[in-house]
Design a protein around this motif. Sequence first.
Motif, PDB file in Angstrom:
ATOM      1  N   VAL A   1       0.836  -1.203   0.000  1.00 32.73           N
ATOM      2  CA  VAL A   1       0.000   0.000   0.000  1.00 32.73           C
ATOM      3  C   VAL A   1       0.869   1.250   0.000  1.00 32.73           C
ATOM      4  CG1 VAL A   1      -1.637   1.372   1.349  1.00 32.73           C
ATOM      5  CG2 VAL A   1      -2.010  -1.081   1.070  1.00 32.73           C
ATOM      6  N   ALA A   2       1.843   1.293   0.887  1.00 32.15           N
ATOM      7  CA  ALA A   2       2.719   2.468   0.965  1.00 32.15           C
ATOM      8  C   ALA A   2       3.453   2.694  -0.351  1.00 32.15           C
ATOM      9  CB  ALA A   2       3.711   2.302   2.118  1.00 32.15           C
ATOM     10  N   GLU A   3       4.000   1.622  -0.924  1.00 32.61           N
ATOM     11  CA  GLU A   3       4.718   1.747  -2.194  1.00 32.61           C
ATOM     12  C   GLU A   3       3.773   2.144  -3.326  1.00 32.61           C
ATOM     13  OE1 GLU A   3       7.760   1.889  -2.515  1.00 32.61           O
ATOM     14  OE2 GLU A   3       8.788   0.603  -1.068  1.00 32.61           O
ATOM     15  N   ALA A   4       2.533   1.653  -3.279  1.00 31.34           N
ATOM     16  CA  ALA A   4       1.572   2.002  -4.328  1.00 31.34           C
ATOM     17  C   ALA A   4       1.220   3.490  -4.302  1.00 31.34           C
ATOM     18  CB  ALA A   4       0.300   1.160  -4.182  1.00 31.34           C
ATOM     19  N   LEU A   5       1.127   4.056  -3.119  1.00 29.21           N
ATOM     20  CA  LEU A   5       0.853   5.494  -3.017  1.00 29.21           C
ATOM     21  C   LEU A   5       2.000   6.295  -3.641  1.00 29.21           C
ATOM     22  CD1 LEU A   5      -0.534   5.557   0.636  1.00 29.21           C
ATOM     23  CD2 LEU A   5      -1.856   5.750  -1.486  1.00 29.21           C
ATOM     24  N   GLY A   6       3.231   5.853  -3.382  1.00 34.01           N
ATOM     25  CA  GLY A   6       4.377   6.513  -4.005  1.00 34.01           C
ATOM     26  C   GLY A   6       4.376   6.342  -5.516  1.00 34.01           C
ATOM     27  N   ALA A   7       4.007   5.140  -5.989  1.00 36.41           N
ATOM     28  CA  ALA A   7       3.957   4.885  -7.429  1.00 36.41           C
ATOM     29  C   ALA A   7       2.884   5.746  -8.091  1.00 36.41           C
ATOM     30  CB  ALA A   7       3.685   3.404  -7.692  1.00 36.41           C
ATOM     31  N   ALA A   8       1.747   5.915  -7.419  1.00 37.86           N
ATOM     32  CA  ALA A   8       0.682   6.768  -7.958  1.00 37.86           C
ATOM     33  C   ALA A   8       1.139   8.218  -8.033  1.00 37.86           C
ATOM     34  CB  ALA A   8      -0.571   6.652  -7.092  1.00 37.86           C
ATOM     35  N   GLU A   9       1.858   8.661  -7.012  1.00 36.69           N
ATOM     36  CA  GLU A   9       2.377  10.027  -7.007  1.00 36.69           C
ATOM     37  C   GLU A   9       3.307  10.261  -8.199  1.00 36.69           C
ATOM     38  OE1 GLU A   9       3.892  12.773  -3.420  1.00 36.69           O
ATOM     39  OE2 GLU A   9       5.246  11.112  -3.871  1.00 36.69           O
ATOM     40  N   ARG A  10       4.105   9.251  -8.509  1.00 39.35           N
ATOM     41  CA  ARG A  10       5.027   9.375  -9.651  1.00 39.35           C
ATOM     42  C   ARG A  10       4.289   9.325 -10.988  1.00 39.35           C
ATOM     43  NH1 ARG A  10       7.855   5.845  -6.199  1.00 39.35           N
ATOM     44  NH2 ARG A  10       7.246   3.998  -7.418  1.00 39.35           N
ATOM     45  N   ALA A  11       3.211   8.548 -11.058  1.00 37.92           N
ATOM     46  CA  ALA A  11       2.534   8.316 -12.337  1.00 37.92           C
ATOM     47  C   ALA A  11       1.552   9.422 -12.715  1.00 37.92           C
ATOM     48  CB  ALA A  11       1.799   6.974 -12.302  1.00 37.92           C
ATOM     49  N   LEU A  12       0.955  10.063 -11.727  1.00 36.75           N
ATOM     50  CA  LEU A  12      -0.121  11.014 -12.017  1.00 36.75           C
ATOM     51  C   LEU A  12       0.421  12.328 -12.583  1.00 36.75           C
ATOM     52  CD1 LEU A  12      -2.362  10.453  -8.871  1.00 36.75           C
ATOM     53  CD2 LEU A  12      -3.096  10.131 -11.259  1.00 36.75           C
ATOM     54  N   ARG A  13      -0.243  12.819 -13.604  1.00 35.02           N
ATOM     55  CA  ARG A  13       0.070  14.146 -14.132  1.00 35.02           C
ATOM     56  C   ARG A  13      -0.535  15.193 -13.202  1.00 35.02           C
ATOM     57  NH1 ARG A  13      -4.301  16.685 -15.523  1.00 35.02           N
ATOM     58  NH2 ARG A  13      -6.155  15.573 -16.248  1.00 35.02           N
ATOM     59  N   PRO A  14      -0.071  16.461 -13.268  1.00 36.06           N
ATOM     60  CA  PRO A  14      -0.724  17.518 -12.490  1.00 36.06           C
ATOM     61  C   PRO A  14      -2.220  17.583 -12.832  1.00 36.06           C
ATOM     62  CG  PRO A  14       1.372  18.297 -13.319  1.00 36.06           C
ATOM     63  CD  PRO A  14       1.132  16.952 -13.967  1.00 36.06           C
ATOM     64  N   GLY A  15      -3.043  17.589 -11.826  1.00 33.75           N
ATOM     65  CA  GLY A  15      -4.489  17.562 -12.017  1.00 33.75           C
ATOM     66  C   GLY A  15      -5.076  16.160 -11.959  1.00 33.75           C
ATOM     67  N   GLY A  16      -4.210  15.134 -11.997  1.00 32.76           N
ATOM     68  CA  GLY A  16      -4.687  13.754 -11.917  1.00 32.76           C
ATOM     69  C   GLY A  16      -5.230  13.433 -10.535  1.00 32.76           C
ATOM     70  N   ARG A  17      -6.144  12.441 -10.459  1.00 28.22           N
ATOM     71  CA  ARG A  17      -6.818  12.124  -9.208  1.00 28.22           C
ATOM     72  C   ARG A  17      -6.399  10.752  -8.684  1.00 28.22           C
ATOM     73  NH1 ARG A  17      -8.431  14.185 -13.801  1.00 28.22           N
ATOM     74  NH2 ARG A  17      -9.931  12.510 -14.156  1.00 28.22           N
ATOM     75  N   LEU A  18      -6.161  10.685  -7.385  1.00 21.83           N
ATOM     76  CA  LEU A  18      -5.866   9.428  -6.699  1.00 21.83           C
ATOM     77  C   LEU A  18      -7.015   9.143  -5.740  1.00 21.83           C
ATOM     78  CD1 LEU A  18      -4.137   7.043  -5.729  1.00 21.83           C
ATOM     79  CD2 LEU A  18      -2.898   8.649  -4.231  1.00 21.83           C
ATOM     80  N   VAL A  19      -7.649   7.986  -5.896  1.00 23.02           N
ATOM     81  CA  VAL A  19      -8.787   7.588  -5.062  1.00 23.02           C
ATOM     82  C   VAL A  19      -8.454   6.241  -4.434  1.00 23.02           C
ATOM     83  CG1 VAL A  19     -11.252   7.082  -4.995  1.00 23.02           C
ATOM     84  CG2 VAL A  19     -10.373   8.807  -6.595  1.00 23.02           C
ATOM     85  N   VAL A  20      -8.573   6.157  -3.114  1.00 18.70           N
ATOM     86  CA  VAL A  20      -8.220   4.935  -2.399  1.00 18.70           C
ATOM     87  C   VAL A  20      -9.360   4.540  -1.478  1.00 18.70           C
ATOM     88  CG1 VAL A  20      -6.490   3.768  -0.994  1.00 18.70           C
ATOM     89  CG2 VAL A  20      -5.813   5.731  -2.408  1.00 18.70           C
ATOM     90  N   VAL A  21      -9.775   3.272  -1.574  1.00 16.24           N
ATOM     91  CA  VAL A  21     -10.807   2.726  -0.691  1.00 16.24           C
ATOM     92  C   VAL A  21     -10.145   1.706   0.226  1.00 16.24           C
ATOM     93  CG1 VAL A  21     -12.992   1.460  -0.543  1.00 16.24           C
ATOM     94  CG2 VAL A  21     -12.605   3.058  -2.434  1.00 16.24           C
ATOM     95  N   THR A  22     -10.286   1.915   1.539  1.00 14.60           N
ATOM     96  CA  THR A  22      -9.696   1.012   2.524  1.00 14.60           C
ATOM     97  C   THR A  22     -10.797   0.286   3.288  1.00 14.60           C
ATOM     98  OG1 THR A  22      -9.647   2.676   4.280  1.00 14.60           O
ATOM     99  CG2 THR A  22      -7.737   2.575   2.811  1.00 14.60           C
ATOM    100  N   PHE A  23     -10.387  -0.824   3.959  1.00 15.62           N
ATOM    101  CA  PHE A  23     -11.374  -1.633   4.675  1.00 15.62           C
ATOM    102  C   PHE A  23     -10.993  -1.928   6.118  1.00 15.62           C
ATOM    103  CE2 PHE A  23     -12.317  -2.276   0.256  1.00 15.62           C
ATOM    104  CZ  PHE A  23     -13.708  -2.275   0.233  1.00 15.62           C
TER     105      PHE A  23
END
Length: 344
Positions: free
Chosen positions: A229-251
């Motif tokens: 999970v932690a690494e995926a958040l970092g990977a999303a930060e690297r992949a997203l362009r400015p204005g891109g959206r990150l949405v995460v659902v946890t349980f």
Amino acid sequence: MSGPGDINAVTGNSGPHIPVMLGEVLAALDPRPGETVVDGTFGAGGYTRAILGQGADVIAIDRDPTAIAGGAELVRAANGKLKLVEGRFSELDVHAAGEGAASVDGVVLDLGVSSMQLDQAERGFSFRFDGPLDMRMGRHGPTAADVVNTLPQKELTRVIGLLGEERRASAVSSAIAARRAERPFARTGELAQLVERVLGRSPKKAQIHPATRTFQALRIYVNGELEEVAEALGAAERALRPGGRLVVVTFHSLEDRIVKRFFADRCRTRAGGSRHMPEGEVPPATFEFAVKGAVESGEAEIAANPRARSAKLRAGRRLDAPAREIDFDALGVPRLGRMPGLGG
């Protein structure tokens, strides 16, 4: 080209997995025609199908080869708008680049184990069905049986206590150690029965099996879920362009704590200081909040889908500051010893 109706007709919406908080996810993700979205947790394809229905292209990732095989028909129906990749979502930026998307417009992550996996006895995720004590999402590396049969008792106590939040972890690990000295564990039913004998059943929690926390701990440990999970958040930060959206659902609280701290840190614009994020110079914010706090499921959805009861959605919008390194300690990822090859 197939439209949204064709895609829904091919896969249907009556399968074993009901996408949790689908409306809220789509509202926060806001997928549009011409955009590319990464679904880092494809599963049964619920979110992917809905995103395709909004006109966006999807790069979907899953580490479970069963999920990849099950998505083949949706890939065909999408006529080139869906690329399905077997791999870890902690490397979603690498997978997206490999599919020709150096930057993407959205990332969605639906964390934890899927209902598909829980419902398949042979996968060994659930105490509801007797099956091999496996729990591997990626089908390689040590199994849950390997962990309970070989991990030192002291470390097993830490795993069950930290990852399962089981208050009587020491009693459970002690019973496991005594039993495995006689014969090793091989089946989910064996472990579930042992834990039930140790903990008993609470009249106030008759619907909750006593082995729930132990099974959660083993599953998270076997698959390295919190690190992922932690690494995926970092990977999303690297992949997203400015204005891109990150949405995460946890349980559950362990996942949500990591996601909450990530957004708190990445959206921070002034020094405040805490024991996790010491006061000092504040680097440029890499995200801004797309929703305030955590969004939870409504009563109607919980009534229709009990899995939604514990779900929380958090979302952010990418800014143009450079991505940063991930700090496991700051995000609250427990430090546990790892068996060689674990997390397959």
